[in-house]
Design an enzyme around this catalytic site. Structure first.
Site, short mmCIF file in Angstrom:
data_model
loop_
_atom_site.label_atom_id
_atom_site.label_comp_id
_atom_site.label_asym_id
_atom_site.label_seq_id
_atom_site.Cartn_x
_atom_site.Cartn_y
_atom_site.Cartn_z
N ASP A 63 46.74 35.92 5.73
CA ASP A 63 46.89 34.42 5.62
C ASP A 63 46.68 33.59 6.93
OD1 ASP A 63 46.91 32.73 3.70
OD2 ASP A 63 49.06 32.71 3.29
N ARG A 111 40.16 39.14 2.83
CA ARG A 111 41.46 38.69 1.95
C ARG A 111 41.52 38.85 0.58
NH1 ARG A 111 44.12 32.61 2.69
NH2 ARG A 111 44.98 32.69 0.78
N ARG A 161 48.67 39.19 -0.14
CA ARG A 161 47.49 38.85 0.60
C ARG A 161 47.12 39.52 1.84
NH1 ARG A 161 48.65 33.54 0.95
NH2 ARG A 161 49.04 33.74 -1.58
N ASP A 177 47.55 30.10 8.69
CA ASP A 177 47.70 28.65 8.24
C ASP A 177 47.66 27.91 9.54
OD1 ASP A 177 48.26 29.43 5.50
OD2 ASP A 177 50.18 29.67 5.64
N1 ROI Z 1 56.36 35.15 1.98
C1 ROI Z 1 56.59 35.38 3.13
N2 ROI Z 1 57.71 36.34 3.62
N3 ROI Z 1 55.61 35.42 4.18
C2 ROI Z 1 54.46 34.76 4.00
O1 ROI Z 1 53.53 34.61 4.87
C3 ROI Z 1 54.07 34.17 2.70
N4 ROI Z 1 53.24 33.73 2.38
C4 ROI Z 1 52.82 33.20 1.11
C5 ROI Z 1 53.78 33.24 0.04
C6 ROI Z 1 53.10 33.73 -1.05
C7 ROI Z 1 54.33 31.96 -0.37
N5 ROI Z 1 55.02 34.13 0.44
C8 ROI Z 1 55.13 34.54 1.65
O2 ROI Z 1 51.57 32.49 1.04
#
Ligand code: ROI
Length: 162
Positions: free
Chosen positions: A98, A86, A95, A100
């Protein structure tokens, strides 16, 4: 043995072949100890939220059952993120992967490392739509329905990939 808790994980990537990153991560989630992958959404292409000078994202949501505690689950997710090397150079910047923790059963968790439900959950169409695809009747810990948030955050330019 402790009873399994139903959890939802948001996946996102916009670097280094994002589709492969997300598909690979879904496979790897399946193999994590203490985790059973129950369902995964389609992949969705989304406009970047945050700085616009970055590539589109690929997003998806996974449903899993786990006997891991929230922090043990978070450890596993972060190990997986690191395995994908990452890169996160700037806040809200691009990134490679991610992961979450969106929901952990009906629990409300606030600690230094973790806030559950994920703070962006009910605000982001790229989380809500894939989540609703695999859990259309989902109720959040506060009793609100996912359907309510879909109405507030329409599909827009979010694109479901086949
Ligand atoms: N924007 C989109 N479309 N999808 C994401 O997973 C995503 N993840 C983030 C930020 C940078 C807020 N923007 C994102 O962490």
């Amino acid at each position: 043995m402790a009873e399994a808790v139903r959890c939802f994980i948001g996946l996102g990537s916009n670097l280094d072949n994002p589709t492969d990153q997300v598909m690979q991560a879904l496979k790897e989630l399946q193999d994590l100890p203490g985790i059973s992958l129950m369902a995964s959404s389609s992949l969705y292409r989304s406009d970047p939220m945050g700085p616009q000078d970055q590539p589109d994202y690929i997003n998806a949501v996974a449903m899993l059952d786990t006997q891991l505690t929230p922090l043990a689950l978070l450890d596993q997710l972060q190990t997986l993120e690191h395995a994908h090397q990452r890169i996160r150079l700037q806040h809200w910047g691009p990134r490679t992967l991610d992961l979450d923790l969106l929901l952990y059963g009906n629990q409300l968790i606030t600690c230094e490392r973790l806030t559950v439900p994920h703070p962006g959950l009910t605000e982001r169409n790229f989380v809500l739509w894939p989540l609703a695809e695999i859990a259309p009747d989902l109720k959040f810990p506060d009793g609100s329905l996912i359907q309510t948030y879909l109405d507030q955050h329409p599909l827009g330019t979010l694109q479901r990939l086949s």
